[in-house]
Scaffold this motif. Structure first.
Motif, PDB file in Angstrom:
ATOM      1  N   LYS A 469       0.840  -1.190   0.000  1.00 26.50           N
ATOM      2  CA  LYS A 469       0.000   0.000   0.000  1.00 26.50           C
ATOM      3  C   LYS A 469       0.876   1.240   0.000  1.00 26.50           C
ATOM      4  O   LYS A 469       1.902   1.282   0.691  1.00 26.50           O
ATOM      5  N   ALA A 470       0.420   2.251  -0.762  1.00 26.44           N
ATOM      6  CA  ALA A 470       1.203   3.486  -0.859  1.00 26.44           C
ATOM      7  C   ALA A 470       0.268   4.662  -1.007  1.00 26.44           C
ATOM      8  O   ALA A 470      -0.911   4.518  -1.344  1.00 26.44           O
ATOM      9  N   ILE A 471       0.782   5.860  -0.735  1.00 26.28           N
ATOM     10  CA  ILE A 471       0.024   7.087  -0.904  1.00 26.28           C
ATOM     11  C   ILE A 471       0.886   8.055  -1.687  1.00 26.28           C
ATOM     12  O   ILE A 471       2.103   8.155  -1.455  1.00 26.28           O
ATOM     13  N   ALA A 472       0.265   8.777  -2.633  1.00 21.40           N
ATOM     14  CA  ALA A 472       1.024   9.711  -3.463  1.00 21.40           C
ATOM     15  C   ALA A 472       0.069  10.500  -4.326  1.00 21.40           C
ATOM     16  O   ALA A 472      -1.099  10.140  -4.529  1.00 21.40           O
ATOM     17  N   PHE A 473       0.550  11.627  -4.813  1.00 24.16           N
ATOM     18  CA  PHE A 473      -0.178  12.407  -5.810  1.00 24.16           C
ATOM     19  C   PHE A 473       0.871  13.080  -6.702  1.00 24.16           C
ATOM     20  O   PHE A 473       1.787  13.734  -6.173  1.00 24.16           O
TER      21      PHE A 473
END
Length: 584
Positions: A469-473
């Motif tokens: 799982k990862a978070i980014a924009f």
């Protein structure tokens, strides 16, 4: 002695022209003492038509004398007695042939009963005459009055309506009272006050009709001039009649008559429950005119240049109602109602200013407007326009309130704080009037892996699932160091990739690598895989542990047994014995 105490040698009944009283003279003569025969009857008896009249005659005789006869007579409004109608003597009662023959009866107390009293029995005088041998004859009389209580009066108002501007006295209502005797009187009332004959203002005509059954029907008609104020007046009639010496009354229902009068005033009003209009409402404009019947209504709206737009086609011209649906700011303005009275062709007008409350131009400004990164701060400012005072409120993507006021400051931004924020604008003085504007606060940066599968114990050829799982924009893409079946999905603000793969010797030795990348950078993490031993070795270890536990248990039991038998000495005493033996 009342009513006589002994049987008389003879009694007679006859009808005469009045009620009589018996003197006590007979008893006194019989007894040889001073006295007279006295007879008592009520002076007046009132009986309702159709019921039974009971004429009681009581008397007293001096000494021990008794009556010898009782005779009844009646007087038919002439001072002439009829022949004897009823005679009462020792051998019985004889009734002569008269108009009362079929309706007479005599009770044990010598009272005379007349059944089915009629109107013709009214005002007749009945005489009771008592004879008592040497005491002579005494008499008394009762005047019989018959009556019939009138039926409740029925009132019929003028259904056609009455013009207030008429100079004539017109019919207001008619009152009828039936089946009464004697004839009653009728009085008229307006708003509880009696109405009397008044020249050029009020006239009352009364008609008395005698029906075939002898009863009376009274019809009273009220004529009067009316004014505009009489549109709410209540009229009723009252029947007055005498009963048992007292005046009695019966009232009719109260009625209102239709009064026609021209329109003098017109008012146009905005009919709303809250009294305040906001955009999106349905608005009712009501034109009130004080004329009856209602005039013809027309509606207009003022345009630029003082011209008027005809809106009559949208209105109910009979009821004077103009409906405006889903109003907006542009619906505000001056509206006019115009009436036309068809009787005199006069016109009247009424105006009202319609104010539609609104909120427009809601804008959200973000400073700085350049791309945001983790650790940055940003200020959101909200503006709007309205004719009333506005309140501002900020909410996050879940609808939770995060701040009050027209500004929101966000500091130390992270990927997790990236969200859609909305500015909700409300008019405090206008319930239900609100608008909102949404803005996206996006924090840009390279991916950050937030969760990954922990080290796994696996066996070769086993099918396993690995998660990263990862978070980014901007939104990142996932790459695995090994081939398998992947499935990507969103979980809250996180992107997740699930890899399904069969464990090989190389995978078991090298593990798996999750690589996440976007235009701003790359992040990767390693997942370690551990070789899991066969299940048989696990069984051997478990058996060995159990055997060890059993051996320890057996040894403990033997030691405990020997200690109880005294084979094993412990403690200080044992140590002293050994010391003594050594010194020897």
């Amino acid at each position: 002695m009342a009513g006589g105490r002994r049987a008389a040698p003879r009694c007679g009944w006859g009808w005469g022209g009045g009620w009589g009283c018996c003197p006590f003279l007979c008893l006194l003569l019989c007894c040889g003492a001073a006295g007279r025969l006295e007879v008592y009857m009520p002076a007046v008896l009132e009986v309702e038509i159709g019921s039974t009249a009971r004429l009681e005659c009581s008397f007293s005789i001096p000494g021990n004398a008794s009556f010898t006869s009782i005779e009844w007579f009646y007087v038919n409004r002439r001072p002439l007695r009829s022949g004897e109608a009823v005679r009462h003597h020792a051998s019985g009662v004889r009734i002569d042939e008269t108009e009362y023959s079929e309706r007479l009866s005599v009770g044990e107390d010598k009272a005379l009963s007349i059944s089915k009293v009629t109107r013709q029995d009214n005002a007749r005088t009945f005489i009771c005459q008592v004879g008592a041998d040497s005491q002579g004859v005494g008499e008394s009389r009762t005047e019989l009055y018959t009556y019939k209580i009138p039926a409740p009066p029925e009132i019929t108002p003028n259904s056609a309506g009455i013009p207030a501007q008429s100079n004539d006295m017109l019919k207001i209502a008619q009152c009828t009272s039936e089946n009464s005797f004697p004839s009653p009187n009728i009085t008229w009332y307006k708003n509880g006050e009696p109405l009397l004959q008044e020249e050029d203002k009020t006239k009352i005509l009364t008609t008395l009709v005698r029906e075939s059954n002898g009863l009376y029907t009274v019809v009273s008609t009220l004529f009067s001039k009316v004014t505009r104020e009489d549109r709410n007046s209540l009229f009723h009639c009252t029947v007055h009649y005498w009963l048992q010496g007292q005046m009695r009354t019966k009232d009719s229902p109260r009625v209102n008559v239709t009064v026609f009068y021209p329109t003098e005033h017109v008012e146009l009003r905005v009919a709303t429950n809250a009294g305040i209009v906001k955009e999106g409402d349905d608005v009712k404009l009501v034109c009130d005119a004080d004329g009856n019947p209602a005039p013809v209504f027309s509606f207009f709206r003022r345009e630029l240049g003082d011209s008027w737009q005809d809106m009559t086609s949208l209105a109910d011209t009979n009821d004077g109602v103009l409906m405006l649906h889903n109003v907006s700011k542009s619906s505000s303005g001056l509206y006019r109602c115009q009436t036309l009275d068809l009787d005199d062709m006069t016109q009247h007008e009424g105006d009202v200013e319609l104010v539609v409350n609104y909120i427009e131009g809601v804008q959200v400004k973000m400073e700085p407007s350049s791309p945001l990164h983790e650790g940055d701060s940003v200020r959101l400012s909200c503006t709007a326009h309205s004719p009333v005072k506005l309140d501002y409120q900020w909410r996050d993507a879940r609808g939770r309130k995060v701040a009050e006021g027209n500004q929101l400051l966000l500091t130390n931004l992270t990927f997790e704080t990236s969200s859609n924020f909305s500015c909700r604008v409300k008019a405090r003085s206008v319930p239900g009037l609100e608008q909102s504007k949404q803005v996206a606060v996006a924090v840009k940066g390279k991916p950050r892996i937030v969760a990954i599968s922990a080290p796994l114990y696996v066996r070769q050829d086993e099918v396993i699932n690995l998660t990263c799982k990862a978070i980014a924009f901007p939104q990142p893409s996932f790459h695995w160091s090994i081939n398998g079946t992947t499935h990507e999905y969103m979980e809250n603000q996180h992107m997740a990739s699930n890899l399904t793969v069969r464990v090989s010797h190389d995978l078991l030795r090298a593990g798996a690598m999750c690589r996440v990348s976007n235009a701003l950078g790359v992040s990767e993490k390693h997942i370690q895989l551990l070789d899991q031993k066969p299940s048989e070795s696990k069984g051997i270890i478990i058996v060995a542990i159990i055997v060890c536990i059993l051996v320890v248990a057996v040894l403990g039991s033997i030691i405990y047994f020997l200690h109880k038998k005294g084979k094993i000495s412990c403690g200080r005493s044992g140590k002293q014995d050994i010391a003594r033996n050594t010194s020897i």
